[in-house]
Design a protein around this motif. Structure first.
Motif, short mmCIF file in Angstrom:
data_model
loop_
_atom_site.label_atom_id
_atom_site.label_comp_id
_atom_site.label_asym_id
_atom_site.label_seq_id
_atom_site.Cartn_x
_atom_site.Cartn_y
_atom_site.Cartn_z
N HIS A 81 -44.09 33.21 -7.43
CA HIS A 81 -45.25 34.15 -7.12
C HIS A 81 -46.45 33.46 -7.13
N ARG A 82 -46.73 32.52 -8.07
CA ARG A 82 -48.24 32.09 -8.06
C ARG A 82 -48.68 31.12 -6.73
N ALA A 83 -47.39 30.38 -6.29
CA ALA A 83 -47.62 29.82 -5.18
C ALA A 83 -47.95 30.39 -4.03
N LEU A 84 -47.08 31.74 -3.77
CA LEU A 84 -47.16 32.56 -2.76
C LEU A 84 -48.67 33.26 -2.65
N ASP A 85 -48.89 33.74 -3.78
CA ASP A 85 -50.19 34.40 -4.03
C ASP A 85 -51.56 33.41 -3.61
N ARG A 86 -51.31 32.13 -4.17
CA ARG A 86 -52.67 31.23 -3.72
C ARG A 86 -52.50 30.97 -2.38
N CYS A 87 -51.47 30.52 -1.75
CA CYS A 87 -51.20 30.40 -0.23
C CYS A 87 -51.82 31.32 0.62
N LEU A 88 -51.45 32.71 0.40
CA LEU A 88 -51.80 33.57 1.00
C LEU A 88 -53.54 33.86 1.05
N GLN A 89 -53.82 33.68 -0.23
CA GLN A 89 -55.36 34.05 -0.21
C GLN A 89 -55.95 32.70 0.34
N CYS A 90 -55.74 31.59 0.14
CA CYS A 90 -56.45 30.63 0.84
C CYS A 90 -56.14 30.73 2.44
N TRP A 91 -55.16 31.05 2.91
CA TRP A 91 -54.93 31.37 4.40
C TRP A 91 -55.90 32.47 4.83
N ASP A 92 -56.14 33.56 4.13
CA ASP A 92 -56.94 34.46 4.38
C ASP A 92 -58.50 33.94 4.35
N ALA A 93 -58.70 33.37 3.17
CA ALA A 93 -60.17 32.85 3.06
C ALA A 93 -60.66 31.70 4.03
N THR A 94 -59.82 30.85 4.45
CA THR A 94 -60.12 29.68 5.21
C THR A 94 -59.74 29.89 6.53
N GLY A 95 -58.83 30.74 6.95
CA GLY A 95 -58.23 30.74 8.24
C GLY A 95 -57.12 29.91 8.66
N SER A 96 -56.77 29.16 7.39
CA SER A 96 -55.86 28.19 7.86
C SER A 96 -54.86 27.92 6.51
N LEU A 97 -53.57 28.14 6.93
CA LEU A 97 -52.48 27.84 5.84
C LEU A 97 -52.38 26.44 5.35
N ASP A 98 -52.63 25.72 6.18
CA ASP A 98 -52.35 24.20 5.68
C ASP A 98 -53.35 23.60 4.88
N SER A 99 -54.67 24.40 4.85
CA SER A 99 -55.68 23.88 4.06
C SER A 99 -55.64 23.98 2.53
N ILE A 100 -54.58 24.67 2.09
CA ILE A 100 -54.05 24.87 0.71
C ILE A 100 -53.91 23.38 0.01
N THR A 101 -53.18 22.62 0.79
CA THR A 101 -52.96 21.20 -0.01
C THR A 101 -54.09 20.31 0.06
N ASP A 102 -55.14 20.71 0.82
CA ASP A 102 -56.18 20.04 0.72
C ASP A 102 -57.17 19.96 -0.40
N TYR A 103 -56.72 21.07 -1.64
CA TYR A 103 -57.31 21.01 -2.77
C TYR A 103 -56.48 20.31 -3.69
N PRO A 104 -56.82 19.24 -4.41
CA PRO A 104 -55.81 18.54 -5.51
C PRO A 104 -55.13 19.42 -6.34
N GLU A 105 -55.84 20.44 -6.66
CA GLU A 105 -55.00 21.22 -7.82
C GLU A 105 -53.79 21.84 -7.10
N PHE A 106 -53.85 22.09 -5.72
CA PHE A 106 -52.56 22.62 -5.25
C PHE A 106 -51.69 21.61 -4.19
N ASP A 107 -52.27 20.28 -4.41
CA ASP A 107 -51.56 19.38 -3.81
C ASP A 107 -50.19 18.93 -4.46
N THR A 108 -49.47 19.87 -4.75
CA THR A 108 -47.93 19.62 -5.69
C THR A 108 -46.87 20.11 -4.72
#
Length: 859
Positions: A81-108
């Protein structure tokens, strides 16, 4: 109060009428604009970008994507749930799903896994990313700043921008300030009815107390509404989850915790069992079948058993469990945790009415398409906190939310702002955005233009009366007798006495412990040899009576306390055996001794648990032990108090904060039995030094006993007694009292006070001071005319005041009996007129009110 003037929905509809498609980030606005469209057409005239791209009215694919994650990965439900929530939020806020792993906190690994699953799965986010409107499409965009970067991928190269504000300023109506939440709801409901429901919208904080109160009031009034409780608020779903959790809690679960749940199954248990362990009570077959289904069956079995017992349907819950692949799995505590987490984390759609008053959350919308709008509360919960995410600009987020707030406040042709003045004796804080809308500081609603309602409801010193609907016991005559515990409730909080008569008090573990120890004390008098010979059996039986109220971990402690109490009783009775003396004003017991029944013993002593009912003094009660002709015994399992403190707690003017009239009541009764003799009541504190006694240390009996005396004399007569003289001269030879009174001698001392009736402190001060001066001169002429004689005489009389402070004299019990008469008359008046909360300006001592949830201080 100026704020930017927002365009109405009608104005926005006019501004976008020529467009083929109107886009907005606000779903309620797009729905409202669709309703305002008068030209027939195919498809929607207005939509959010994602709903347009997905061709869904409200895209809802988060639950489906979550199911993909838990079925196709090794992620836990919480991780998924946490990963899904953060990925969708990032996708919406940046326009790119791939950008989620550009942030060190989420590069896991878990975020890489989630990103890959989402890349492959169909979703409204993919639909939006892959869709772009052709330039030929005539598009209008309302409040472009509110669109996310992913939303903007849909826009053609050119489009019409529509500002939600007119460019002018406007002002708000006055706020209507009420004294309480219930007053707001009452004022609201008087303005509503079923016929006008479609014209009304209500905006409030859905997380506040106002939300359930408003929903309950609307249901009670028969007024339809929409936008109310969701799936998690369904009473059967909530009860099913809570009841399942209760079953898995184990043997330490209490009946009180289970009561609201099993009532849904049609099971009703006595209130007196509230603190008993569930495994010690016969709950009923419906509960037992449900518990058995949870322990041995599948999720589907548990749902079916609940449906059968509650005569209801959990179709939606079963459907969600089927989607998650849970129906055929064993129902374990872990499975329950997962299910509850899922339901609390996802917005599960339910069939709701689409007619009636519209309820909406003040922190989640901008537009309310109703001509009449009520705004309730307007507190801190109306502002959205910026999410702590690296792709969120908090300044930009707050500005957008402030825009939303300003627009929200201007919906409807009629707008009514109903707010609460204070809560928990502190001013209610208005929404923080009001600080941005006015030039001065806003700390309370009184800092804004307002009208106050209910301001004349000032608090009276004795409170307002509470009258039961049927006015039970409305006998204008005073009750013949009352107990000392009734006296204490009436003195502290009369309204509690009202509820004490209406509501059964549950047995608590201290009450159960106290009861069984008192029963054991009675057996120690009636069957002392049997108790000694069967010691272990007696303690086992005592513990068995307490076990229903004690946690498993505490059973050893309770056994130790039973052992200590039993041995202390035996030790006391061995040292001071009771005298078998006949008593005329006490009668046979009328209550059972469960411990004796368990042990096969009878209790028929004329000394134990003796009942008295004395109409001439207005009292009744039980005495634990008539120890002798002049002494009573009362066993205590609580903390020990000194005789002086007990006398202070029995003060009548003013009443003590912790009133305690037991000693006075029992001594007043016993002087009827044995008039004109010194009496005493001994409180034997059986567990006072339980830690030392458990270690095997010896504690002197005197340290376990508090004795309160009654002397059949006046204060002046007490001053003349030998014991008073001995007490005030019990000092070193150098003390002024000794130097003055030893040479005087007791006989001369007695002669003076027998001929001078000395008032006690605070009574007739002029006469008292004159007698003190006479005593000083009397002593000087017989001893020596010195300062130490004067000081010694005055100090000795002060000591006498202190000595009396630990005893009852004739006038004390006379005053107490007059107090009882007054309280009986008050009780008769309360039954006729109503029970107030308080009898003094400071109000009751709430720590001493058992029914605090019923005795609400609302005046």
């Amino acid at each position: 109060m100026p704020l930017r003037e927002a365009k109405s929905i009608d104005t926005l509809a006019a501004d976008t009428r020529e467009a083929k498609l109107t886009l907005s980030a606000d779903p309620p606005l797009t729905l409202a604009l669709d309703r305002h469209t008068s030209t027939p057409r195919l498809g929607r005239a207005s939509a959010t970008p994602r709903s347009y791209a997905a061709n869904e009215f409200v895209p809802s694919d988060r639950r489906r994507l979550f199911t993909h994650l838990i079925n196709d990965t090794s992620l836990t439900w919480k991780q998924a749930h946490r990963a899904l929530d953060r990925c969708l939020q990032c996708w919406d806020a940046t326009g790119s799903l791939d950008s989620i792993t550009d942030y060190p906190e989420f590069d896991t690994p878990q975020f890489h896994t989630t990103r890959d699953i989402l890349q492959a799965a169909d979703s409204s986010y993919h639909d939006l990313e892959a869709t772009k409107l052709p330039d030929s499409t005539d598009v209008a965009v309302i409040n472009e700043a509110g669109l996310s970067p992913l939303d903007r991928t849909l826009l053609p190269n050119s489009y019409k921008q529509v500002d939600p504000f007119t460019g002018d300023t406007t002002s708000l109506p006055q706020f209507h300030v009420f004294p309480s939440t219930s007053a707001i709801v009452d004022a609201l409901i008087t303005q509503l009815d079923a016929h006008t429901a479609e014209a009304v919208g209500i905006v409030l904080d859905e997380s506040s107390l106002l939300s359930p109160l408003v929903e309950s009031a609307l249901e009670t009034a028969g007024i339809p509404y929409q936008g109310g409780p969701g799936f998690i608020d369904d009473s059967d779903v909530r009860t099913f989850l809570r009841l399942s959790d209760a079953v898995f809690t184990g043997s330490d679960l209490r009946v009180a915790e289970l009561r609201p749940l099993i009532e849904r199954l049609g099971i009703d248990l006595a209130r007196t069992a509230d603190h008993r362990r569930v495994d010690r009570v016969d709950i009923g077959s419906a509960y037992e079948q449900f518990a058995d289904a949870l322990h041995t069956g599948t999720v589907d079995d548990a749902i079916s058993t609940y449906e059968l017992a509650a005569e209801t349907s959990l179709t939606h819950l079963r459907e969600e469990c089927a989607k998650l692949g849970l129906l055929s799995t064993a129902f374990t505590p872990q499975r329950l945790t997962q299910l509850r987490y899922y339901i609390e984390s996802f917005d599960i759609p339910v069939d709701q009415p689409n007619e009636g008053i519209l309820l909406t959350d003040g922190a989640a919308t901008s537009y309310v398409d109703r001509p009449v709008v009520f705004y309730l509360g307007l507190g801190d919960g109306w502002a959205q906190q910026p999410p702590d995410k690296p792709w969120i600009d908090p300044v930009e987020h707050v500005q957008q939310d402030l825009d939303r707030f300003e627009i929200l406040l201007q919906n409807g042709q009629e707008r009514h702002f109903l707010v609460q003045a204070s809560q928990a004796d502190a001013d209610t804080s208005p929404c923080v955005y009001f600080q941005d809308l006015v030039e001065h500081s806003v700390e309370s609603f009184s800092d804004l233009p307002h009208t106050t309602h209910g301001a004349d409801a000032t608090r009276e010193s004795v409170g307002t009366p509470f009258v039961a609907p049927d006015k039970p016991d409305t006998d204008p005559e005073p009750p013949e007798t009352i107990s000392q515990s009734t006296l204490q409730r009436l003195a502290n909080c009369p309204r509690e006495e009202f509820f004490h008569r209406l509501v059964e008090s549950p047995t608590t573990i201290p009450m159960a412990r106290g009861t069984v120890i008192h029963e054991a004390a009675e057996l120690c008098v009636t069957h002392p040899d049997a108790v000694r010979e069967r010691h272990t059996e007696v303690v086992d039986a005592m513990l068995d009576q307490i076990r229903a109220y004690a946690t498993t971990a505490r059973e050893r402690v309770e056994r130790t306390q039973c052992e200590i109490a039993l041995k202390t009783i035996q030790r006391y009775l061995d040292a001071r055996p009771p005298t078998d003396t006949p008593h005329e004003t006490y009668s046979d017991r009328s209550q059972s001794n469960n411990l004796a029944d368990r042990l096969g013993l009878t209790v028929d002593s004329p000394l134990t648990e003796r009942w008295f009912q004395a109409p001439d003094i207005g009292l009744h009660g039980f005495v634990d032990l008539l120890h002798s002709e002049t002494a009573l015994i009362d066993y205590k399992t609580g903390s020990k108090s000194s005789a002086g403190k007990l006398r202070q707690q029995a003060a009548l003017d003013p009443l003590h904060d912790e009133p305690n009239f037991q000693a006075a009541a029992y001594l007043a009764q016993h002087r009827r039995e044995t008039p004109d003799q010194p009496l005493e009541i001994r409180f034997v504190h059986l567990l006072e030094h339980d830690t030392q006694l458990a270690r095997g240390d010896t504690v002197p009996l005197d340290e376990l006993v508090t004795t309160v005396e009654y002397l059949p004399c006046t204060f002046g007569e007490f001053a003349a007694r030998r014991e008073a003289f001995d007490a005030v001269t019990d000092y070193a030879d150098s003390n002024d009292r000794v130097k003055a009174l030893d040479p005087l001698g007791y006989d001369a001392y007695r002669e003076f006070f027998e001929s001078h009736d000395l008032p006690r402190e605070g009574v007739d001060p002029e006469r008292r001071e004159a007698i003190i001066q006479s005593f000083i001169e009397y002593t000087k002429t017989r001893v020596k005319d010195t300062k130490y004689v004067e000081r010694g005489c005055r100090s000795a009389i002060e000591d006498i005041d202190g000595l009396v402070g630990e005893r009852y004299l004739t006038e004390d019990l006379d005053a107490f009996e007059a107090f009882v008469t007054a309280q009986r008359e008050r009780l008769a008046a309360y039954r006729e007129e109503g029970f107030p909360i308080r009898t003094n300006e400071d109000g009751p001592n709430w720590d001493r009110v058992d029914a605090q949830d019923l005795v609400i201080d609302d005046v």
